[in-house]
Design a protein around this motif. Structure first.
Motif, PDB file in Angstrom:
ATOM      1  N   VAL A  70       0.910  -1.351   0.019  1.00  0.00           N
ATOM      2  CA  VAL A  70       0.018  -0.091   0.022  1.00  0.00           C
ATOM      3  C   VAL A  70       0.995   1.312   0.060  1.00  0.00           C
ATOM      4  O   VAL A  70       0.974   2.083   1.044  1.00  0.00           O
ATOM      5  N   ALA A  71       1.360   1.667  -0.973  1.00  0.00           N
ATOM      6  CA  ALA A  71       2.379   2.751  -1.125  1.00  0.00           C
ATOM      7  C   ALA A  71       1.660   3.937  -1.071  1.00  0.00           C
ATOM      8  O   ALA A  71       0.230   4.105  -1.302  1.00  0.00           O
ATOM      9  N   ALA A  72       2.333   4.883  -0.550  1.00  0.00           N
ATOM     10  CA  ALA A  72       1.610   6.174  -0.466  1.00  0.00           C
ATOM     11  C   ALA A  72       0.702   6.872  -1.616  1.00  0.00           C
ATOM     12  O   ALA A  72      -0.300   7.524  -1.130  1.00  0.00           O
ATOM     13  N   ASP A  73       0.988   6.313  -2.631  1.00  0.00           N
ATOM     14  CA  ASP A  73       0.260   7.123  -3.988  1.00  0.00           C
ATOM     15  C   ASP A  73      -0.678   6.018  -4.751  1.00  0.00           C
ATOM     16  O   ASP A  73      -1.099   6.129  -5.594  1.00  0.00           O
ATOM     17  N   MET A  74      -0.778   4.797  -3.818  1.00  0.00           N
ATOM     18  CA  MET A  74      -1.628   3.727  -4.727  1.00  0.00           C
ATOM     19  C   MET A  74      -2.910   3.927  -4.591  1.00  0.00           C
ATOM     20  O   MET A  74      -3.664   3.401  -5.366  1.00  0.00           O
ATOM     21  N   VAL A  75      -3.645   4.277  -3.443  1.00  0.00           N
ATOM     22  CA  VAL A  75      -5.179   4.515  -3.356  1.00  0.00           C
ATOM     23  C   VAL A  75      -5.627   5.604  -4.284  1.00  0.00           C
ATOM     24  O   VAL A  75      -5.209   6.641  -4.142  1.00  0.00           O
ATOM     25  N   GLU A  76      -6.572   5.142  -5.121  1.00  0.00           N
ATOM     26  CA  GLU A  76      -7.043   6.086  -6.306  1.00  0.00           C
ATOM     27  C   GLU A  76      -8.145   6.877  -5.503  1.00  0.00           C
ATOM     28  O   GLU A  76      -9.102   6.442  -4.607  1.00  0.00           O
ATOM     29  N   GLY A  77      -8.032   8.119  -5.930  1.00  0.00           N
ATOM     30  CA  GLY A  77      -9.230   8.944  -5.493  1.00  0.00           C
ATOM     31  C   GLY A  77      -8.794   9.940  -4.468  1.00  0.00           C
ATOM     32  O   GLY A  77      -7.991   9.508  -3.486  1.00  0.00           O
ATOM     33  N   ASP A  78      -9.263  11.080  -4.118  1.00  0.00           N
ATOM     34  CA  ASP A  78      -9.144  11.699  -2.964  1.00  0.00           C
ATOM     35  C   ASP A  78      -9.975  11.213  -1.741  1.00  0.00           C
ATOM     36  O   ASP A  78     -11.219  10.896  -1.960  1.00  0.00           O
ATOM     37  N   ASN A  79      -9.505  11.674  -0.473  1.00  0.00           N
ATOM     38  CA  ASN A  79     -10.568  11.038   0.605  1.00  0.00           C
ATOM     39  C   ASN A  79     -11.716  11.832   0.732  1.00  0.00           C
ATOM     40  O   ASN A  79     -12.542  11.181   1.140  1.00  0.00           O
ATOM     41  N   TYR A  80     -11.552  13.141   0.563  1.00  0.00           N
ATOM     42  CA  TYR A  80     -12.778  13.968   0.980  1.00  0.00           C
ATOM     43  C   TYR A  80     -13.351  14.436  -0.361  1.00  0.00           C
ATOM     44  O   TYR A  80     -14.399  14.881  -0.571  1.00  0.00           O
ATOM     45  N   GLY A  81     -12.561  14.610  -1.471  1.00  0.00           N
ATOM     46  CA  GLY A  81     -12.910  15.060  -2.759  1.00  0.00           C
ATOM     47  C   GLY A  81     -13.294  16.302  -2.711  1.00  0.00           C
ATOM     48  O   GLY A  81     -14.207  17.205  -3.440  1.00  0.00           O
ATOM     49  N   GLY A  82     -12.382  17.341  -1.935  1.00  0.00           N
ATOM     50  CA  GLY A  82     -12.444  18.729  -1.791  1.00  0.00           C
ATOM     51  C   GLY A  82     -13.735  19.301  -0.941  1.00  0.00           C
ATOM     52  O   GLY A  82     -14.039  20.414  -1.148  1.00  0.00           O
ATOM     53  N   GLN A  83     -14.264  18.379  -0.440  1.00  0.00           N
ATOM     54  CA  GLN A  83     -15.677  18.647   0.153  1.00  0.00           C
ATOM     55  C   GLN A  83     -15.417  19.517   1.624  1.00  0.00           C
ATOM     56  O   GLN A  83     -16.205  20.136   2.203  1.00  0.00           O
ATOM     57  N   ILE A  84     -14.150  19.257   2.133  1.00  0.00           N
ATOM     58  CA  ILE A  84     -14.012  20.081   3.462  1.00  0.00           C
ATOM     59  C   ILE A  84     -12.626  20.543   3.677  1.00  0.00           C
ATOM     60  O   ILE A  84     -11.696  19.399   3.071  1.00  0.00           O
ATOM     61  N   VAL A  85     -12.239  21.610   4.370  1.00  0.00           N
ATOM     62  CA  VAL A  85     -10.872  22.064   4.659  1.00  0.00           C
ATOM     63  C   VAL A  85     -10.093  20.870   5.309  1.00  0.00           C
ATOM     64  O   VAL A  85     -10.622  20.163   6.392  1.00  0.00           O
ATOM     65  N   THR A  86      -9.008  20.397   4.953  1.00  0.00           N
ATOM     66  CA  THR A  86      -8.085  19.642   5.730  1.00  0.00           C
ATOM     67  C   THR A  86      -6.699  20.427   5.857  1.00  0.00           C
ATOM     68  O   THR A  86      -6.462  21.620   5.355  1.00  0.00           O
ATOM     69  N   TRP A  87      -5.671  19.633   6.241  1.00  0.00           N
ATOM     70  CA  TRP A  87      -4.577  20.104   6.588  1.00  0.00           C
ATOM     71  C   TRP A  87      -3.703  20.909   5.427  1.00  0.00           C
ATOM     72  O   TRP A  87      -2.917  21.908   5.394  1.00  0.00           O
ATOM     73  N   ARG A  88      -3.996  20.429   4.229  1.00  0.00           N
ATOM     74  CA  ARG A  88      -3.514  20.922   3.031  1.00  0.00           C
ATOM     75  C   ARG A  88      -3.883  22.268   2.608  1.00  0.00           C
ATOM     76  O   ARG A  88      -3.165  23.008   2.035  1.00  0.00           O
ATOM     77  N   ASP A  89      -5.071  22.900   3.143  1.00  0.00           N
ATOM     78  CA  ASP A  89      -5.369  24.307   2.905  1.00  0.00           C
ATOM     79  C   ASP A  89      -5.927  25.010   4.357  1.00  0.00           C
ATOM     80  O   ASP A  89      -6.856  25.674   4.345  1.00  0.00           O
ATOM     81  N   SER A  90      -4.983  24.767   5.185  1.00  0.00           N
ATOM     82  CA  SER A  90      -5.690  25.310   6.505  1.00  0.00           C
ATOM     83  C   SER A  90      -4.615  26.351   7.074  1.00  0.00           C
ATOM     84  O   SER A  90      -4.828  26.738   8.290  1.00  0.00           O
ATOM     85  N   ASP A  91      -3.938  27.192   6.212  1.00  0.00           N
ATOM     86  CA  ASP A  91      -2.943  28.129   6.612  1.00  0.00           C
ATOM     87  C   ASP A  91      -4.015  29.328   6.919  1.00  0.00           C
ATOM     88  O   ASP A  91      -5.181  29.578   6.424  1.00  0.00           O
ATOM     89  N   THR A  92      -3.502  30.214   8.086  1.00  0.00           N
ATOM     90  CA  THR A  92      -4.278  31.447   8.391  1.00  0.00           C
ATOM     91  C   THR A  92      -3.535  32.657   8.152  1.00  0.00           C
ATOM     92  O   THR A  92      -2.265  32.455   8.021  1.00  0.00           O
ATOM     93  N   PRO A  93      -4.202  33.786   8.049  1.00  0.00           N
ATOM     94  CA  PRO A  93      -3.615  35.089   8.061  1.00  0.00           C
ATOM     95  C   PRO A  93      -2.737  35.315   9.041  1.00  0.00           C
ATOM     96  O   PRO A  93      -2.728  34.738  10.075  1.00  0.00           O
ATOM     97  N   PRO A  94      -1.744  36.188   8.815  1.00  0.00           N
ATOM     98  CA  PRO A  94      -0.675  36.533  10.232  1.00  0.00           C
ATOM     99  C   PRO A  94      -1.555  37.411  11.178  1.00  0.00           C
ATOM    100  O   PRO A  94      -2.426  37.941  10.823  1.00  0.00           O
ATOM    101  N   LEU A  95      -0.862  37.339  12.265  1.00  0.00           N
ATOM    102  CA  LEU A  95      -1.514  37.910  13.556  1.00  0.00           C
ATOM    103  C   LEU A  95      -1.728  39.354  13.304  1.00  0.00           C
ATOM    104  O   LEU A  95      -2.828  39.963  13.710  1.00  0.00           O
ATOM    105  N   SER A  96      -0.722  39.948  12.658  1.00  0.00           N
ATOM    106  CA  SER A  96      -0.761  41.443  12.401  1.00  0.00           C
ATOM    107  C   SER A  96      -2.168  41.855  11.674  1.00  0.00           C
ATOM    108  O   SER A  96      -2.594  43.014  11.703  1.00  0.00           O
ATOM    109  N   SER A  97      -2.708  41.009  10.711  1.00  0.00           N
ATOM    110  CA  SER A  97      -4.035  41.169   9.874  1.00  0.00           C
ATOM    111  C   SER A  97      -5.296  41.457  10.872  1.00  0.00           C
ATOM    112  O   SER A  97      -6.077  41.838  10.452  1.00  0.00           O
ATOM    113  N   TRP A  98      -5.008  41.107  11.980  1.00  0.00           N
ATOM    114  CA  TRP A  98      -6.369  40.652  13.070  1.00  0.00           C
ATOM    115  C   TRP A  98      -6.795  42.068  13.548  1.00  0.00           C
ATOM    116  O   TRP A  98      -5.800  42.838  14.260  1.00  0.00           O
ATOM    117  N   LYS A  99      -8.005  42.380  13.348  1.00  0.00           N
ATOM    118  CA  LYS A  99      -8.677  43.644  14.057  1.00  0.00           C
ATOM    119  C   LYS A  99      -9.606  42.980  15.041  1.00  0.00           C
ATOM    120  O   LYS A  99     -10.896  42.659  14.315  1.00  0.00           O
TER     121      LYS A  99
END
Length: 340
Positions: free
Chosen positions: A310-339
């Motif tokens: 079960v090599a890391a790239d062998m399972v076909e398809g994405d686990n969520y299919g882009g339905q929900i935020v995961t670690w791949r797209d979880s970066d947040t704005p810098p603290l200096s931007s917060w009001k």
């Protein structure tokens, strides 16, 4: 005498059972809710068997899973369990949204405490990262809740390496929950090493690949309201490919005299003492099988064989299919931007 054993999560002192119990499927996402008395009995049975680390979230149901746990932990059971819940994901109509501003963090915690009927949550996770709020702001409010004694430890779920580092600089993060199984291994590249560098425990959810460890026959048992029907992993053409992998894993399981699911779960256990898998189930027999995985011992050669199958790239398809935020797209704005 329990055969489950104990393990330490993170560097702040949290000790949990070496295997936890994911409670989501009792009320949510995997088909119709199960009978409450049966699930309470299952939770009690798990605790008495040594599986004391219980995982839930306010979005499971929504809310009904926390209410179930609250009922199950009455009458002396609370003292025997380590209770983890999460906040940050909510439904607006049928749409799932993520929120992490300070007011919401506090309101969510207060509501969970009431539903769970407890004074303090052992491990409180940010379920998904709000990309509009600096992570320092979200964790800053969690730090206040910690100082007030409402939560004991802070966790993140599905956070990127940079988000983990920024959060940990505000208040020590005890655990990061992430999807990790034989079938889902992308986190090994950056997230897992980051956690280990910082002394953060790892909680592996869906350690059985959401049922992929049963092979393509899992598709036959999915009810019409099971969210997995919308996951690319479970599309027929992808399951055909996965079935070939399953059959090879099953051959090793037969040699080891265990089930394929036990072999897959044992693989997660062998990732290190800082990893605690939390397989979910609604059936007593499956709970027994999962506990049995702790007795399956794998040599370095067997681990390597499994990972080549079960090599890391062998399972076909994405686990969520882009339905929900995961670690791949979880970066947040810098603290200096917060009001505020």
């Amino acid at each position: 005498m329990s055969t489950v054993g104990r393990t330490k999560l993170g560097s702040q002192g949290l000790e949990v059972s070496a295997q936890g119990l994911g409670c989501m499927g009792m009320n949510a996402f995997y088909g119709s809710p199960k009978p409450e008395p049966d699930m309470i009995e299952l939770i009690h049975h798990a605790i008495e068997a040594g599986v004391t680390f219980l995982d839930t979230s306010d979005v499971y149901g929504p809310h009904t899973n926390e209410i179930l746990l609250g009922k199950a932990l009455k009458g002396g059971m609370r003292e025997k369990a380590e209770l983890a819940t999460k906040f940050g994901v909510k439904f607006v109509g049928e749409k799932m949204e993520v929120q992490g501003d300070p007011e919401y963090v506090r309101a969510a915690c207060e509501a969970s405490l009431k539903r769970l009927q407890v004074d303090c949550i052992d491990l409180y996770y940010v379920h998904r990262i709000d990309k509009t709020v600096p992570i320092e702001v979200t964790v800053g409010e969690l730090k206040k809740l910690f100082e007030e004694g409402k939560i004991k430890y802070i966790g993140l779920s599905e956070a990127s390496a940079s988000t983990i580092r920024r959060a940990h600089a505000v208040h020590p993060i005890t655990a990061v929950q992430l999807e990790w199984s034989l079938w889902s291994r992308e986190v090994e590249e950056e997230i897992v090493p980051t956690c280990r560098e910082l002394g953060i425990g790892i909680v592996a959810y869906s350690p059985l690949g959401r049922g992929l460890s049963l092979g393509s026959k899992i598709a036959e048992n999915l009810s019409k309201d099971d969210f997995r029907k919308n996951s690319p992993w479970f599309h027929p053409e992808n399951l055909k490919h996965t079935q070939n992998i399953y059959e090879r894993v099953n051959e090793m399981a037969l040699r080891k005299k265990c089930t394929t699911s036990q072999l897959a779960l044992a693989w997660v256990h062998h990732q290190g003492r800082d990893v605690c898998p939390i397989p979910g189930t609604t059936k007593f027999e499956n709970l027994k099988q999962n506990i049995g995985a702790l007795s399956v011992k794998l040599t370095p050669e067997e681990m390597a064989d499994l990972e080549s199958i079960v090599a890391a790239d062998m399972v076909e398809g994405d686990n969520y299919g882009g339905q929900i935020v995961t670690w791949r797209d979880s970066d947040t704005p810098p603290l200096s931007s917060w009001k505020a």
